[in-house]
Design an enzyme around this catalytic site. Structure first.
Site, PDB file in Angstrom:
ATOM      1  N   ASP A  10       8.776 -42.892  -7.106  1.00 24.84           N
ATOM      2  CA  ASP A  10       9.714 -42.627  -7.557  1.00 24.84           C
ATOM      3  C   ASP A  10      11.116 -41.011  -7.353  1.00 24.84           C
ATOM      4  O   ASP A  10      10.588 -40.751  -6.911  1.00 24.84           O
ATOM      5  CB  ASP A  10       9.206 -42.133  -9.037  1.00 24.84           C
ATOM      6  CG  ASP A  10       9.664 -42.141 -10.484  1.00 24.84           C
ATOM      7  OD1 ASP A  10      11.166 -42.672 -10.138  1.00 24.84           O
ATOM      8  OD2 ASP A  10      10.166 -41.645 -11.196  1.00 24.84           O
ATOM      9  N   CYS A  73      10.515 -46.477  -9.679  1.00 27.46           N
ATOM     10  CA  CYS A  73      11.859 -45.923 -10.251  1.00 27.46           C
ATOM     11  C   CYS A  73      13.092 -47.075 -10.554  1.00 27.46           C
ATOM     12  O   CYS A  73      13.455 -48.099 -10.143  1.00 27.46           O
ATOM     13  CB  CYS A  73      12.571 -45.421  -9.388  1.00 27.46           C
ATOM     14  SG  CYS A  73      14.132 -44.134  -9.577  1.00 27.46           S
ATOM     15  N   GLU A 152       8.711 -35.231 -21.288  1.00 28.30           N
ATOM     16  CA  GLU A 152       8.438 -34.343 -20.693  1.00 28.30           C
ATOM     17  C   GLU A 152       7.852 -32.295 -21.203  1.00 28.30           C
ATOM     18  O   GLU A 152       7.302 -31.701 -20.459  1.00 28.30           O
ATOM     19  CB  GLU A 152       9.527 -33.691 -19.299  1.00 28.30           C
ATOM     20  CG  GLU A 152       9.709 -34.950 -18.284  1.00 28.30           C
ATOM     21  CD  GLU A 152      10.656 -34.842 -17.415  1.00 28.30           C
ATOM     22  OE1 GLU A 152      10.545 -33.450 -16.953  1.00 28.30           O
ATOM     23  OE2 GLU A 152      10.440 -35.866 -16.507  1.00 28.30           O
ATOM     24  N   CYS A 184      12.575 -47.760 -19.030  1.00 28.97           N
ATOM     25  CA  CYS A 184      12.165 -46.680 -18.328  1.00 28.97           C
ATOM     26  C   CYS A 184      10.814 -45.968 -17.833  1.00 28.97           C
ATOM     27  O   CYS A 184      10.141 -46.099 -19.255  1.00 28.97           O
ATOM     28  CB  CYS A 184      13.059 -45.597 -18.787  1.00 28.97           C
ATOM     29  SG  CYS A 184      13.207 -43.620 -18.848  1.00 28.97           S
TER      30      CYS A 184
END
Lengths: 268, 268
Positions: A10, A73, A152, A184
């Site tokens: 990715d 990805c 994140e 995603c």
């Protein structure tokens, strides 16, 4: 060959949600993961650049004697899967097709939502795949730029995530979709939050899960499933920031990440 | 030469907050703005790459007969201002120094906070500048990855912004700082929200404002202030996505943006 590892890559850490599903669906397999953290994100880059990066990732993984590749990805799949399949001789599985197939098979009212980064939504990657299967399905795409940083930060289950999701998903609710693709690789961590906002009438599709199942089918068909029954070995490679990768990645993978190594990916 | 325009560039749209302050402090001046939207963000890129991009931005602006340059980008300033000053013969002003100077002059307890993107915080750009002025000042940096997408969504004055700010700024409140540098060109749009979280005891420093004042001083010293009293001309150039630039940028600039042109920046 059967006992060789699977290669997964990715542009960064998002692909770990795909890795997690592969570990789950194929608990026997050794896996080598590469995250191109020095060059993340791929989204804003040109098709030529993404293809060059994709080839470098594959070239690196080939040095690990892998038997199959998963492009975990969305951007690299959308821009470079076809070219990679032409160039290399081992099975290569992207992350878009399986999710598109599942969404198309689930929808009853033929209205599917797709959420992803701006790059993925603008690329219309899922739209193109779903149209191939059933051109009568209408697809409503929506980019959700806050979702990646929210995940994140480890804020996926906070009020902030819920409020952002409420704003982003209102249009999709109004459109009365009955299936929603988490387009995603970061988004599976937002499953609870997105499900709460969308309600019971909408089925969430996690392309990571579908890709892992696809991979299993391909390995079976090619006679490449590992037969030895032993504890699998996982190796991790990144092009930058192994500490950050470990810190954020363990939240993605829900397990300890050891064995992280640095790679100078531009040499491949 | 006095009547030539000022050149301003940034990796994208953030520099428009600097442009806004320049328009305000120097209402007489023509300005050419370039936003390198095709290659945004500069933060994750190497020093060599950022310097190459910076030179290309300056080379392009020089074709517009500018009399001075403002690097309205924290990353480009931190990584390439020195090199640019060596290479070019016109006044070049970065966005870091003026903010650092102001913060150092404001703090009484010698505790300054700096917020910015991860790239800017890790580069320690403000820290280095402030230490030059007074090594006894301690600086607490904090990256706030959600702030840029929050601003770009137009959500700066929402509950989401307030909740994110509350989380990000708690450490800085605990450290009892009395000055806080908004070390990212997007952040001035969050001034109200950040001020509400930090309270009255903390002075916010907007480097965009300080940079505009610095520019005025430099132009005065060099005898380059425009003397004609006429309506100024503003021209905008971007390397990608003029529509998005207009849509988001007008919120940054608080005025209509017309006259946006595309540039193939890699040719410069």
């Amino acid at each position: 060959m059967k006992n060789n590892p699977i290669g997964v890559f990715d542009s960064g850490i998002g692909g770990l949600t795909v890795l997690k599903e592969i570990m789950d669906v194929l608990p026997n397999e050794d896996i080598v993961y590469f995250g191109d953290t020095a060059r993340v994100p791929y989204g804003p880059r040109s098709k030529e650049t993404v293809t060059k990066y994709t080839f470098q990732c594959i070239n690196f993984l080939l040095t690990k004697n892998i038997k199959a590749i998963v492009i975990a990805c969305n951007t690299a799949t959308a821009r470079s899967l076809d070219k990679a399949k032409e160039k290399y001789d081992i099975p290569i599985i992207g992350v878009v097709e399986a999710g598109a197939k599942t969404a198309a098979s689930i929808t009853k009212n033929k209205k599917i939502g797709v959420i992803g980064t701006e790059g993925t939504i603008n690329s219309r990657a899922y739209e193109v795949e779903i149209e191939k299967i059933d051109p009568k399905i209408s697809i409503i795409g929506k980019s959700c730029p806050l979702f990646v940083p929210i995940v994140e930060e480890g804020w996926a289950d906070t009020d902030i995530a819920y409020m952002a999701a409420t704003r982003y998903l209102q249009d999709l609710k109004n459109e009365n979709i009955d299936a929603l693709v988490l387009g995603c690789t970061h988004y599976p961590l937002l499953t609870n939050t997105v499900a709460k906002v969308m309600g019971n009438s909408v089925t969430l599709v996690n392309p990571a899960r579908e890709t892992a199942k696809d991979l299993k089918n391909v390995l079976m068909k090619e006679g490449l499933l590992r037969e030895e029954n032993k504890t699998p070995k996982y190796e991790y490679y990144v092009s930058d920031g192994p500490d950050k990768f470990k810190q954020i990645g363990e939240n993605f993978l829900k397990k300890t990440i050891d064995n992280i190594n640095l790679v100078e990916i531009h040499r491949y």
